[in-house]
Design an enzyme around this catalytic site. Sequence first.
Site, PDB file in Angstrom:
ATOM      1  N   GLU A 280      -2.808  -8.934   2.791  1.00  0.00           N
ATOM      2  CA  GLU A 280      -3.254  -9.496   4.071  1.00  0.00           C
ATOM      3  C   GLU A 280      -4.763  -9.355   4.270  1.00  0.00           C
ATOM      4  OE1 GLU A 280      -2.608  -5.170   5.073  1.00  0.00           O
ATOM      5  OE2 GLU A 280      -1.758  -6.652   3.700  1.00  0.00           O
TER       6      GLU A 280
ATOM      7  N   CYS B 225       0.836  -1.201   0.000  1.00  0.00           N
ATOM      8  CA  CYS B 225       0.000   0.000   0.000  1.00  0.00           C
ATOM      9  C   CYS B 225       0.877   1.260   0.000  1.00  0.00           C
ATOM     10  CB  CYS B 225      -1.000  -0.022   1.153  1.00  0.00           C
ATOM     11  SG  CYS B 225      -2.367   1.150   0.910  1.00  0.00           S
TER      12      CYS B 225
ATOM     13  N   HIS C  24      -3.833  -4.597  -0.482  1.00  0.00           N
ATOM     14  CA  HIS C  24      -3.448  -5.243   0.772  1.00  0.00           C
ATOM     15  C   HIS C  24      -3.560  -6.753   0.624  1.00  0.00           C
ATOM     16  CE1 HIS C  24      -3.199  -1.762   3.528  1.00  0.00           C
ATOM     17  NE2 HIS C  24      -4.110  -1.224   2.743  1.00  0.00           N
TER      18      HIS C  24
END
Length: 211
Positions: A193, A82, A191
């Site tokens: 994750e 990011c 992202h």
Amino acid sequence: MSPDVVVLDYGSGNLRSAVRALERAGAKVTLTSDFATALGSDGLVVPGVGAYAACMQGLRAVRGDQLIGRRLAGGRPVLGICVGMQILFETGIEHGVRTEGCGEWPGTVERIDADIVPHMGWNTVEAPADSVLFDGIADERFYFVHSYGVRRWELTDTHAAMPARVTWASYGGDRFVAAAENGPLSATQFHPEKSGDAGAALLRNWVRSLS
């Protein structure tokens, strides 16, 4: 043996979720701002959320810009996520304020040219066939939250020590860099994750590349 990965703690980013996601991807993870520990690890992850200028201020406070440069000079892998991707470029412009970045890649981070920002939610990407990060997952969707991005890729193969693999995404009629891989330096605007199974697979691909 699991690769040793440091998630750089410089006051920015979704740190705990990044740590957990990398652990699930097969890495032994340490969350730290210690320069020597981060320099010696198999892989370094640089997360980031919020304003470009604030991220750069926090990064410089822990000598993160020097750390990234030292690692890359030695061919040691770095993954930006990011705003952690955005600060790898030369310049960020937010609200008319120009901030100097790490300068590992030429280019400018600027506001996405779309009627509605931020770009928030799931989106597909256009990954090159030889991508390491997107191996087996090029047709999946990933989770984005950002108002700024790199809309022009300025590193040419003739000026790069290693060819770059650039992945693009589109939103609101604009196109921006969704990810990039250039030798030991990799980064994603989205992202991983927060990107479910596809993001987990991408992180596994990166962790496997450290071996």
